[in-house]
Design a protein around this motif. Structure first.
Motif, PDB file in Angstrom:
ATOM      1  N   TRP A 142      31.534  34.801  46.539  1.00 37.50           N
ATOM      2  CA  TRP A 142      31.173  35.252  47.872  1.00 37.50           C
ATOM      3  C   TRP A 142      29.770  34.346  48.137  1.00 37.50           C
ATOM      4  N   LYS A 143      28.972  34.415  47.180  1.00 37.60           N
ATOM      5  CA  LYS A 143      27.651  33.839  47.313  1.00 37.60           C
ATOM      6  C   LYS A 143      27.680  32.297  47.562  1.00 37.60           C
ATOM      7  N   THR A 144      28.873  31.858  46.564  1.00 38.20           N
ATOM      8  CA  THR A 144      28.949  30.391  46.700  1.00 38.20           C
ATOM      9  C   THR A 144      29.991  29.884  48.125  1.00 38.20           C
ATOM     10  N   ALA A 145      30.822  30.806  48.444  1.00 35.63           N
ATOM     11  CA  ALA A 145      31.485  30.485  49.703  1.00 35.63           C
ATOM     12  C   ALA A 145      30.425  30.757  50.862  1.00 35.63           C
ATOM     13  N   ARG A 146      29.835  31.616  50.839  1.00 35.89           N
ATOM     14  CA  ARG A 146      28.810  31.846  52.097  1.00 35.89           C
ATOM     15  C   ARG A 146      27.443  30.984  52.174  1.00 35.89           C
TER      16      ARG A 146
ATOM     17  N   GLU B 193      34.914  33.021  57.879  1.00 34.11           N
ATOM     18  CA  GLU B 193      35.241  31.875  56.906  1.00 34.11           C
ATOM     19  C   GLU B 193      35.051  32.080  55.380  1.00 34.11           C
ATOM     20  N   THR B 194      34.018  32.859  55.176  1.00 31.31           N
ATOM     21  CA  THR B 194      33.723  33.087  53.699  1.00 31.31           C
ATOM     22  C   THR B 194      35.053  34.132  53.263  1.00 31.31           C
TER      23      THR B 194
ATOM     24  N   VAL C 145      30.824  32.720  60.140  1.00 29.98           N
ATOM     25  CA  VAL C 145      30.709  32.310  59.043  1.00 29.98           C
ATOM     26  C   VAL C 145      31.217  33.347  58.025  1.00 29.98           C
TER      27      VAL C 145
ATOM     28  N   ASP D  84      28.715  41.248  56.115  1.00 34.20           N
ATOM     29  CA  ASP D  84      29.954  40.604  56.061  1.00 34.20           C
ATOM     30  C   ASP D  84      30.962  41.523  55.585  1.00 34.20           C
TER      31      ASP D  84
END
Length: 355
Positions: free
Chosen positions: A53-57, A93-94, A90, A77
């Motif tokens: 999640w952190k990488t995608a966000r 998308e995440t 965003v 989110d």
């Protein structure tokens, strides 16, 4: 050489300059032995999800300690239905990126319990590293409380139907004479009659945990669980199997020639016992298989139906809730009372006022 922060997963204690290498190794071993295997697996799944999640966000790795802003974004989110969000949102998308990785099922708002569990894991990771948690800031704590309230929903039952005595008898009728049948009959009876055991408790039983010394004289088999979800190691009282359940277990031990190792073991297609442990998911598959053989829908009940069925049947038979809890090992009366309430309300004369 001491382990570094990067060599240890976040669910294990971070290296301390005050500890020798041997002491650090002993501390790590203590945490592993003192944490249930299911919790360790949950930690691993949650860490994978949070990291993705952190990488995608944000396009970055996790920080230690994490910022309050990131913690707040995580809550936001997961506090709304993203099906209604713009495709350029965003958060959506995440979520779509996580769905493509198989880490999230849909854009729907996750259950509050799922969010709570992931946050609890994240909190635990910070504690292991001896760091302050970003979820302790006033704004983040308030947002978390609001998110829980906004997404509140009735708890979904773990099993669609309880496996009450009549349903259990239908499943047992499908167990004929093979070794697999003997094993499944003993497993279903033990799982139900010993208080409604969880999957991990059934598969965690070793041969030495089932004492048959008194069986010839009294017809009893005594069970010793290493630990349960509500009791720690060494704190779980012995449980008893009587009558048909005890007979079925002794028969399985004889037929399967279980002298040591796991009490319940896999069976090959050639009906040979394989000397290894069953996985908890195997209990789920066995229940599904027996439901199908009994002519019931595959989704009629899950393995948890053994637990809910035991308590429901205890209520139907008028057994005191305290007696049922001594076998089910429920710590909370309120939790066990739910099964009794479902039965009591049907028998409540106030429900018949209209006739």
């Amino acid at each position: 050489m001491k382990p570094t922060t990067s060599t240890l997963p976040p669910h294990l204690p971070a290296p301390s300059p005050a500890l020798s290498a041997d002491d650090q190794e002993a501390l790590t071993d203590l945490y592993i032995r003192g944490t249930p295997a299911n919790t360790l697996r949950a930690y691993e799944r949650d860490l994978l999800y949070i990291t993705a999640w952190k990488t995608a966000r944000f396009g970055t790795a996790l920080d230690w300690p994490e910022s309050a802003a990131t913690a707040l974004a995580f809550i936001l989110d997961h506090a709304r239905d993203l099906n209604d969000a713009s495709k350029t949102d965003v958060a959506r998308e995440t979520a779509e990126a996580l769905i493509s990785q198989g880490l999230r099922k849909s854009l729907a708002c996750p259950a509050p319990s799922t969010l709570d569990r992931r946050i609890a894991s994240w909190l635990a990771f910070h504690r292991m590293k001896n760091l302050a948690s970003p979820f302790d800031s006033p704004q983040v704590k308030q947002a978390r409380a609001k998110a829980r309230r906004a997404a509140a929903r009735p708890p979904a039952p773990k099993s669609q139907h309880p496996i009450t005595r009549d349903i259990l008898e239908q499943l047992l009728a499908t167990c004929r004479g093979s070794r697999r049948d003997c094993r499944d009959r003993a497993m279903l009876m033990l799982g139900w009659a010993s208080g409604g055991r969880r999957r991990s408790e059934i598969t965690g039983l070793m041969r030495e945990d089932a004492s048959c010394k008194e069986f010839d004289k009294t017809g009893l088999v005594w069970l010793s669980l290493l630990g349960t979800k509500t009791t720690g190691k060494g704190e779980t009282p012995r449980l008893v199997l009587k009558g048909r359940a005890a007979q079925a277990l002794v028969h399985w031990i004889e037929v399967g020639q279980i002298k040591d190792g796991p009490l319940f073991q896999p069976i090959s297609k050639a009906d040979r016992v394989l000397a290894r442990r069953l996985s908890p998911d195997a209990i789920t598959q066995i229940v599904k298989h027996r439901l199908k053989l009994a002519g019931l829908p595959e989704g009629f009940a899950s393995a948890h139906g053994l637990r809910s069925g035991f308590l429901t049947q205890a209520a139907l038979d008028g057994a005191p809730i305290q007696a049922a809890m001594r076998l089910s090992l429920h710590r909370s009366v309120a939790q066990a009372q739910k099964y009794y309430d479902d039965v009591d309300i049907v028998e409540n004369p106030a429900a018949d006022l209209l006739g």
